[in-house]
Enzyme design. Structure first.
Site, PDB file in Angstrom:
ATOM      1  NE  ARG A  56       9.960  76.661  19.406  1.00 32.18           N
ATOM      2  CZ  ARG A  56      10.585  75.501  19.373  1.00 32.18           C
ATOM      3  NH1 ARG A  56      10.487  74.737  18.314  1.00 32.18           N
ATOM      4  NH2 ARG A  56      11.315  75.080  20.393  1.00 32.18           N
ATOM      5  CB  SER A 158      14.465  74.592  18.661  1.00 27.70           C
ATOM      6  OG  SER A 158      15.105  73.357  18.593  1.00 27.70           O
ATOM      7  CG  ASP A 315      18.453  71.384  17.291  1.00 29.67           C
ATOM      8  OD1 ASP A 315      19.480  71.332  17.998  1.00 29.67           O
ATOM      9  OD2 ASP A 315      17.314  71.480  17.781  1.00 29.67           O
ATOM     10  CG  ASP A 317      18.038  74.810  20.320  1.00 29.50           C
ATOM     11  OD1 ASP A 317      17.985  73.947  19.419  1.00 29.50           O
ATOM     12  OD2 ASP A 317      17.302  74.761  21.326  1.00 29.50           O
ATOM     13  CG  ASP A 319      17.465  71.345  21.916  1.00 31.91           C
ATOM     14  OD1 ASP A 319      17.559  71.289  20.662  1.00 31.91           O
ATOM     15  OD2 ASP A 319      16.406  71.666  22.494  1.00 31.91           O
ATOM     16  NE  ARG A 320      14.374  67.997  18.273  1.00 34.70           N
ATOM     17  CZ  ARG A 320      13.631  68.928  18.838  1.00 34.70           C
ATOM     18  NH1 ARG A 320      14.137  70.140  19.016  1.00 34.70           N
ATOM     19  NH2 ARG A 320      12.392  68.670  19.218  1.00 34.70           N
ATOM     20  CD  GLU A 417      11.721  64.700  22.514  1.00 36.55           C
ATOM     21  OE1 GLU A 417      10.633  64.603  23.094  1.00 36.55           O
ATOM     22  OE2 GLU A 417      12.196  65.769  22.120  1.00 36.55           O
ATOM     23  CE  LYS A 431      14.611  68.943  22.405  1.00 40.04           C
ATOM     24  NZ  LYS A 431      13.559  69.340  23.346  1.00 40.04           N
TER      25      LYS A 431
END
Length: 604
Positions: A56, A158, A315, A317, A319-320, A417, A431
């Site tokens: 990243r 992300s 978010d 992408d 995944d959250r 998490e 996630k």
């Protein structure tokens, strides 16, 4: 140009020989012409480090940035590593997905990077399942598992700032890689820096018979798979709850709409200004729903317009997941990652229990959370009789542990998490903000039918299993020496190798240091969880039921802290518990962080 720095000159020269992207190559040539040594050092002094989270970094020229050449070099290294790891790589293949990020100045974009990665694999005869369009990150691990592939790559940064991009890697088990794969891949990248003849040839690769597009099949299979977690279809159909959803200029909009359809939920109202992917993220400072209210301002306005009481946010992408609820006072409550973990954990178990009345079945049920997340699942597990396990921070650990348990025939109901990451379905060992959104939608509808709200249900969970109140934040510190000395001071607080026994007036009952492997709670003082010298992480347990973890971030110049007060069931003086936790946090900041002395910047 001769800068006097042989290593730098060599790195620049090699770059200009290898790079075929005219934008990044000419940017470097311009810097050479200007003799801009400091700028060149920024781009060429060190290669991006390939860790367990992959890469990243900002998009731009040079070995320290995400660009065409570094993507090719990374993928060549990864491809060679996979060839050594799997004899049947050319039969099974890999999957590649991408988000909507783009950086016009350097000609970089997630879609283009994904095509270059595909070209590298295809040049070696490896089948590639390349999505024809943007997808949520969870679709990549789902595809690895569903199609039995050797690996998966997701090109995404992300919720990072708009100039960043990333390269996230999944192993054949459908979970993110863990050590020593990162070190093996890193070494393999260094051995394969020169682009192979066909690595730049995306045009040919995209015509290859080795290229497949899994988009339609995976969409169908994914939405079919998550329906296993839809338990109240009739309630969903008749529910009058209004929900607003924002994808914060990312990929989530269409997929969350489909997930709601799969659950027969009324479709959420989209935040029009944010529903379409936009790499500029024009309406937010940071595209991170974890930042709470600032990112959700437009969602609240939309909710007021349509009369909605709940807001869901992914978010970029997807995944959250963040969730907020309108309170009776008219204000909005944004649930913390830990509070939403408590609600979803309770809900997953509640639904499972309704379907599994056999008292013995609970013995093979597991829930997981990371060590810096709330201990609420542990409290629920103790009372309800299922198993709870903690892992190190990050979904790579929970995904891999979940896979181990599933392989042993266990049921993994839920993992989470505190950084708003939730795994509600074992079909994705990471996630997943898409399935979590639909499941949160169903839970909201069910509670509304019972004439209760998410906030009231959260209170009921705490009344039954004990209040778990947390405060998490961070300090920014760009000086690695200051970070090292801060943690070294804690390890030699009362003399050499002596950790603190108190913090202010709070007595410390146990210390676990996952950098050195020390744990005072274990008979031999050796930590059970894996340790890592490359990052700092110390957890203090206090006599009053408080727990505090201090750790460095793997991706940002931050020292993070996570604190929680775990009260016994029956102790419901919330004001007193909050005051006690505030006092504990103040003591930790003053005595352990010493922000003035260490020149630490607090979270804004």
């Amino acid at each position: 140009m001769e800068s006097g720095d042989t290593k730098l000159d060599q790195a620049v020269k090699q770059w200009l020989q290898y790079d075929k992207n005219t934008k990044t190559a000419s940017a470097v040539q311009e810097l050479v012409k200007e003799g801009a040594v400091e700028a060149l050092k920024k781009y060429f002094s060190s290669r991006m480090e390939f860790g367990t989270a992959g890469l990243r970094a900002p998009m731009g020229p040079g070995i320290s940035c995400m660009n065409d050449l570094t993507i090719i070099q990374t993928t060549q290294g990864f491809c060679c590593y996979l060839e050594k790891s799997f004899q049947n790589l050319k039969e099974r293949g890999v999957v590649i997905g991408y988000d909507a990020r783009a950086h016009p100045p350097s000609g970089g974009s997630s879609k283009h990077f994904a095509a270059l990665a595909a070209a590298v694999f295809i040049s070696k005869g490896v089948p590639v399942h390349l999505f024809c369009d943007i997808t949520p990150t969870p679709f990549v691990p789902f595809t690895v598992s569903h199609l039995g592939l050797c690996a998966g790559i997701m090109v995404t940064a992300s919720h990072n700032p708009k100039q960043d991009n990333g390269y996230k890697v999944y192993w054949e088990n459908g979970a993110q890689i863990v050590s020593p794969h990162d070190k093996g891949i890193s070494k393999s990248i260094e051995e394969n820096l020169k682009p192979w003849p066909e690595s730049w040839n995306t045009e040919e690769a995209l015509k290859s018979h080795l290229l497949k597009d899994p988009y339609q099949e995976i969409q169908t299979q994914y939405f079919q798979s998550i329906q296993k977690h839809c338990h109240h279809r009739d309630i969903n159909k008749s529910s009058e709850v209004k929900i607003v959803h924002t994808s914060v200029h990312g990929v989530g909009h269409a997929f969350v709409q489909s997930a709601f359809k799969a659950f027969d939920l009324h479709l959420p109202y989209a935040v029009e200004e944010q529903k379409d992917p936009d790499p500029e993220f024009p309406t937010v400072k940071y595209p991170n729903p974890e930042e709470g209210e600032g990112v959700l301002t437009l969602s609240f306005a939309q909710a007021e317009r349509v009369g909605a009481t709940v807001v869901l946010a992914n978010d970029p992408d997807a995944d959250r997941l963040a969730v907020a609820e309108k309170q009776e006072s008219g204000t909005w409550r944004v649930f913390s990652g830990n509070e939403l973990g408590a609600l979803l954990g309770w809900w997953m178990f509640h639904c499972w229990k309704q379907q599994n009345p056999d008292a013995m079945a609970v013995k093979s049920v597991y829930m997981l959370s990371s060590t810096v997340s709330s201990k609420i699942l542990r409290a629920i597990a103790v009372k309800e009789g299922f198993h709870f396990e903690e892992t190190l921070t990050g979904f790579k650990w929970m995904g891999n542990r979940a896979k181990d348990l599933l392989d042993q025939g266990k049921t993994v109901l839920f993992a989470f998490e505190e950084a708003i990451g939730y795994m509600c379905s074992p079909s994705v060992l990471d996630k997943d903000g898409v399935s979590a959104a639909a499941i949160a939608g169903e839970m909201t509808s069910y509670l509304a039918m019972k004439k209760t709200s998410l906030s009231q249900q959260l209170r009921a969970i705490y009344e039954e299993y004990g209040y778990h109140i947390s405060r998490n934040s961070y300090f920014i510190c760009n000086d690695k020496d200051v970070i090292r000395s801060l943690f070294d001071r804690l390890r030699n607080y009362g003399g050499k190798d002596l950790y603190p026994t108190e913090c202010g007036h709070f007595s410390i009952s146990a210390v676990r240091d996952l950098t050195t492997g020390y744990d005072s709670n274990q008979p031999n003082n050796k930590a059970v969880l894996p340790t890592s010298r490359s990052s700092q992480m110390i957890t203090f347990s206090f006599s009053n039921g408080g727990v505090a973890t201090m750790r460095t971030s793997g991706t940002e110049p931050k020292i993070k802290y996570y604190t929680e007060l775990c009260a016994a069931p029956g102790n419901s003086d919330v004001m007193q518990l909050n005051k006690e936790l505030d006092d504990l946090v103040d003591a930790i900041v003053e005595n352990f962080f010493e922000p003035e002395k260490n020149k630490l910047q607090p979270k804004l």
